[in-house]
Enzyme design. Structure first.
Site, mmCIF file in Angstrom:
data_model
loop_
_atom_site.group_PDB
_atom_site.id
_atom_site.type_symbol
_atom_site.label_atom_id
_atom_site.label_comp_id
_atom_site.label_asym_id
_atom_site.label_seq_id
_atom_site.Cartn_x
_atom_site.Cartn_y
_atom_site.Cartn_z
ATOM 1 C CB THR A 13 49.167 -32.022 77.852
ATOM 2 O OG1 THR A 13 49.741 -32.916 77.075
ATOM 3 C CG2 THR A 13 48.271 -32.820 78.433
ATOM 4 C CB VAL A 14 49.033 -27.898 80.064
ATOM 5 C CG1 VAL A 14 48.741 -26.180 81.442
ATOM 6 C CG2 VAL A 14 49.857 -28.029 81.007
ATOM 7 C CE LYS A 45 59.686 -23.923 71.401
ATOM 8 N NZ LYS A 45 60.576 -25.287 71.929
ATOM 9 C CB VAL A 131 53.114 -26.106 93.935
ATOM 10 C CG1 VAL A 131 52.963 -26.240 94.956
ATOM 11 C CG2 VAL A 131 54.151 -24.757 93.654
ATOM 12 C CB ILE A 135 46.892 -30.271 95.887
ATOM 13 C CG1 ILE A 135 46.695 -31.832 95.145
ATOM 14 C CG2 ILE A 135 46.468 -29.698 97.257
ATOM 15 C CD1 ILE A 135 47.763 -32.387 95.588
ATOM 16 N N GLY A 186 53.173 -42.685 80.174
ATOM 17 C CA GLY A 186 52.871 -41.328 79.623
ATOM 18 C C GLY A 186 52.986 -40.325 80.937
ATOM 19 C CD GLU A 189 57.919 -34.831 79.553
ATOM 20 O OE1 GLU A 189 57.998 -35.887 78.519
ATOM 21 O OE2 GLU A 189 56.913 -34.459 79.790
ATOM 22 C CE LYS A 204 55.437 -29.623 90.569
ATOM 23 N NZ LYS A 204 55.059 -31.005 90.606
ATOM 24 N N GLY A 301 48.158 -33.420 84.675
ATOM 25 C CA GLY A 301 47.455 -33.695 83.244
ATOM 26 C C GLY A 301 46.855 -32.990 83.304
#
Length: 405
Positions: A13-14, A45, A131, A135, A186, A189, A204, A301
């Site tokens: 996702t990231v 992977k 973190v 933001i 979602g 997990e 964090k 996200g």
């Protein structure tokens, strides 16, 4: 035009968010950096599970093929876990690459070492995405530390736990029902332990501690409590008192060490975190000159995290960290006795010496001032104690007139 070549580790996702953001905003990136920014290699992977984004991009499951590329300027870590992320970041720095990571667990364990190594090799190490997602807390603190000394940080650093607590209050759900909804959406997990037991928020907090105070907390002496024991009945009682449950990470300099707590607390309407709801994250910072400032936004996200990574990408200034915090220089204040809500059957509650009674709500809540040691002494009375952060005043309707027995 010259090119900034990027090796991207991870294409979940990231990783996909980073790749898409770099491609879609190429014109803006070129205007800022004066160079084309190009992902030239992606580590995955399982190659069979991924389609090649572009023919000229190297898609590989072998990190060595990326680190051996003739030209490699930046390595972005978008994988999870302490390893192999730490080994990859170390190798990239030793090669002379700038590095950027979103890997909070790895960075909590090895961030201090990697910063030192990056300084030694005159490369930049970006960790904004570790973190608070979107933001800009890291960049804000770096700039704030030029003049201010940060005295205390309180933050909602995990969107999953915040969503669950919000849903329990607004929808009057049990913890289990709210967790199931978070998983369906979602936000959580299949194994949600990292979020609901406070590990994610703690990692964090360690990253923030090292940035602000120049050292991490003592992991063995830190508090890390989850939200699994909070009941819908407790949330209703808190609401009747004008309080909301929040899962808060707190950091402050205490004598010669960093005090770190991640635990469920109660906050009143005047507290900066009171209206932070759903999957939002927020950080409240108290500093000696500026006073209190608060930042709020999406904590996770695809694109919020990608935004943080790309912000680091355009700030590739080597050694861009504040100097180590000077121990013992934090503003000294007299210790303030914590305020607690004791929830449960308080009908026959006996408060020993060391407690200051502030008020009660029927037979299910008593508000007191007491030290943590004193709170621990009444654990056998089958009550649950939650600290109330910030200023809290009873209204006449909330304050009981009858002292406990």
């Amino acid at each position: 035009m010259s090119v900034i070549t990027v090796g991207l580790l991870g294409f979940g996702t990231v990783g996909k968010g980073v790749y898409e953001t770099i491609n879609k905003h190429q014109e803006r990136l070129q205007a800022i950096t004066g160079k084309e920014v190009k992902v030239t290699a992606i580590l995955v992977k399982n190659i069979e599970k991924h389609a090649l984004p572009e023919k000229e991009v190297l898609l590989t499951d072998d990190f060595q093929k990326i680190i051996d590329l003739p030209k490699l300027d930046v390595v972005i870590d978008a994988i999870v876990g302490k390893e192999p992320g730490y080994t990859y970041m170390r190798q990239a720095i030793l090669r002379g690459c700038h590095v950027i990571t979103a890997n909070k667990e790895m960075f909590a364990h090895h961030g201090s070492e990697l910063k030192t190594l990056a300084k030694k090799h005159n490369v930049s190490l970006g960790f904004e995405a570790t973190v608070g997602g979107g933001i800009p807390i890291i960049q804000t603190l770096k700039r704030l530390l030029n003049a201010n000394k940060v005295e205390r940080i309180e933050g909602i650093l995990n969107g999953t736990s915040n969503f669950i607590l919000t849903s329990m209050r607004e929808e009057r759900l049990s913890f289990e029902a709210a967790l199931k909804i978070a998983q369906e959406k979602g936000y959580a997990e299949a194994d949600p332990e990292n979020d609901i037991e406070g590990y994610d928020a703690f990692y964090k907090a360690v990253v923030l501690s090292e940035l602000v105070f120049g050292k991490g907390p003592d992991w063995g002496r830190s508090t890390r409590l989850g939200i699994t024991d909070i009941t819908s009945e407790q949330i209703d009682i808190a609401s009747s008192l004008g309080l909301r449950f929040k899962h808060v990470a707190s950091l402050e300099w205490n004598k010669d060490a960093v005090r770190c707590e991640v635990k469920p607390v109660l906050v009143g309407e005047s507290h900066p975190l009171y209206r932070v709801e759903g999957v939002q994250n927020a950080v409240s910072i108290d500093a000696d000159i500026v006073g209190n400032i608060s930042l709020q936004g999406p904590g996770a996200g695809m694109f919020p995290t990608a935004s943080a990574i790309v912000e680091d990408l355009i700030h590739l200034d080597a050694n861009d960290f504040p100097d180590v915090f000077e121990e013992g220089k934090a503003k000294g204040e007299e210790a303030v006795m914590p305020v607690w809500a004791l929830l449960g059957d308080t009908h026959s509650l006996e408060l020993p010496n060391g407690f200051e009674f502030l008020g009660c709500s029927s037979d299910n809540a008593v508000i007191v001032k007491a030290s943590e040691a004193a709170i621990s002494s009444i654990a056998c009375q089958k009550l649950t104690a939650y600290q109330i952060l910030g200023d809290y005043q009873f209204s006449e309707a909330q304050a009981g007139q009858v002292q406990p027995v």
